[in-house]
Design an enzyme around this catalytic site. Structure first.
Site, PDB file in Angstrom:
ATOM      1  CG  ASN A 158      -0.819  -2.619   9.327  1.00  0.00           C
ATOM      2  OD1 ASN A 158       0.393  -2.675   9.538  1.00  0.00           O
ATOM      3  ND2 ASN A 158      -1.316  -2.178   8.186  1.00  0.00           N
ATOM      4  CD  GLU A 257       4.097  -0.409   2.705  1.00  0.00           C
ATOM      5  OE1 GLU A 257       3.210   0.475   2.558  1.00  0.00           O
ATOM      6  OE2 GLU A 257       3.995  -1.356   3.486  1.00  0.00           O
ATOM      7  CB  CYS A 291      -0.479   0.603   3.496  1.00  0.00           C
ATOM      8  SG  CYS A 291       0.421  -0.916   3.152  1.00  0.00           S
TER       9      CYS A 291
END
Length: 490
Positions: A158, A257, A291
């Protein structure tokens, strides 16, 4: 299939030991344009053997690179920063084509991601230990910092440049060699970044890039290798858990992450217009495929209707289309599965009683698009409040007290980012202390900053990227005990 003529030098191979090469047996996979599903390029599909050879190159380069002058490492990062700044338009077009985001958003990511190169170019010369007297005065305590060694860096689709520089820059600054595995959905930007770092003077073997459509096989082959000392991963919590299990035998240092389920809290005293501005940033950055994207909008009953109407007005005016076209605000999602997943969540929320204020459909056109959507009065237990949406959908649930808002915000296994809109300073302090999140934005919808430690808690992972803390992930500490009086031998 050859694919199109794309901006940049057109690197499509593996980058190992300072050179470009084909994958074993010439294997390739295709990269698609999410705006219409057509083939953009064929990219080398690295095998397990290729991955091991990349680790061989990193391990061979580690000793000399770890002993290199910090200033030299910083200068390489600074040169790469300057090269990227001069090629922003070219990189933005390439990123927009393979990932879908608008050219404007792509330029923004390049500026953001490039700052990690500049930040860590300055941190390379600030790696230091300490000298102190032991409490009893009988000895001296010396601590020194050393590069941890060869790393495996796994980046998501992304943010194909920024998630790379956020890992690569501190590794270079610390003196670590590395193997990078970019997402098979968006490898082209990472290959362009490898070309730039090579041009900037990074020695052979320090950076090795192995695109592959067989990511699980690659990690399973590399992680049992005792030469691999560090793994950094950005992606789903499910995959993160698997990597943690794989790391156990070698006790590799990990940075994870992982997923997010960010609450966006709007209190009765908030500036509603400012909250809507913040919501547009926190929700619509990267079409919601982030996210840190606001996932659950928790809005006080006194302002919920006003907030929903104003947000729906803004969302409904956004132009959906190919990211490279002028005037487009919202590009395609990454693939067809993403569209199907988003639409299912919206449909189920409406079935559970939510009011569809705007959007709620996919446009009738080629590509993987979804209209920006606002839902009001979403049931707190609706599935859309429990999953990462990763799309342009804002589900609004209503609360009446601060205690309820905090409880609902924390009722998730995730703890990456949260957003708060209030004009009450005392409440701000209470929320900062009570919200179980690694990052909290107060009256802002944009929290990412290369100078700040990015990361979460609970199922959102551990470790930090960026800030002063970012380079610590790539360093080991050695403590040296010295007698109080040092005698000269002979």
């Amino acid at each position: 299939m050859p694919g199109r003529t794309l901006p940049g030098p057109g690197r499509r191979g593996l980058f190992i030991g300072g050179g470009w090469r084909a994958a074993e047996q010439g294997a390739t996979f295709t990269v698609l344009d999410p705006a219409d599903g057509s083939v953009l390029a064929s990219v080398a599909d690295g095998s397990v053997k290729d991955a091991i050879e990349a680790l061989d190159a990193a391990a061979a380069a580690q000793k000399d690179w770890g002993a290199s002058a910090p200033r030299d490492r910083g200068e390489i990062l600074r040169k790469a920063f300057d090269l990227i700044r001069g090629r922003t338009d070219e990189l933005a077009e390439l990123m927009s084509l393979e990932m879908g985001k608008t050219i404007t958003e792509a330029r923004g990511e390049i500026a953001y991601g490039n700052e990690f190169l500049r930040w860590f170019s300055e941190e390379a010369v600030r790696i230091h230990g300490r000298w102190m007297h032991a409490p009893d005065g009988a000895s001296r305590l010396l601590t020194i910092r050393k590069p941890i060694g060869p790393c495996l860096l796994i980046t998501p689709w992304n943010f194909p440049l920024a998630m790379g520089t956020r890992k690569i820059a501190p590794a270079i600054a610390a003196g670590c060699a590395m193997v990078v595995k970019p997402s098979e959905l968006t490898p082209l930007t990472m290959l362009a970044l490898a070309d730039i770092l090579n041009e900037a003077g990074l020695p052979p073997g320090v950076l090795n890039v192995v695109p592959t459509a067989r990511a699980a096989a690659m990690s399973e082959a590399l992680m049992p290798d005792p030469r691999l000392r560090k793994v950094s991963f950005t992606g789903s919590t499910a995959v993160g858990r698997q990597l943690v299990r794989q790391s156990a035998d070698q006790l590799q240092r990990l940075s994870m992450e992982l997923g997010g389920n960010a609450p966006f809290l709007v209190f009765e005293d908030a500036d509603v217009d400012a909250a809507v501005d913040g919501a547009m940033l926190a929700k619509m950055r990267n079409m919601g495929e982030a996210c840190t994207a606001a996932n659950r909008f928790l809005v006080h009953s006194d302002v919920a209707q006003e907030f929903a109407e104003k947000l729906a007005n803004r969302m409904g005016r956004l132009v959906v289309g190919r990211g490279q076209d002028p005037g487009v605000d919202v590009g395609p999602l990454i693939d067809e599965r993403a569209v199907d997943a988003v639409h299912r969540l919206v449909t189920e929320a409406v079935r559970d009683g939510a009011q569809l204020v705007v959007g709620g459909t996919a446009p009738d056109r080629p590509g993987y698009f979804y209209h920006p959507t606002v839902l009001l009065d979403v049931h707190h237990d609706s599935e859309i409040n429990g999953q990462e949406i990763f799309g342009p959908v804002a589900p609004i649930s209503i609360f009446t007290t601060e205690e309820e808002a905090v409880r609902r915000a924390n009722t998730t296994e995730y703890g990456l980012a949260a957003y708060v809109f209030t004009r009450d300073l005392a409440r701000t302090v209470r929320l900062a202390e009570s919200l179980e999140y690694g990052m909290v934005g107060v009256n802002t919808g944009l929290i990412s900053n290369p100078a700040a430690p990015f990361g979460g808690m609970k199922a959102s992972g551990f470790g930090r990227e960026g800030g002063f803390e970012g380079i610590e992930e790539y360093l080991e500490t050695t403590y040296v005990a010295l007698p109080a009086t040092l005698r000269q031998a002979g």
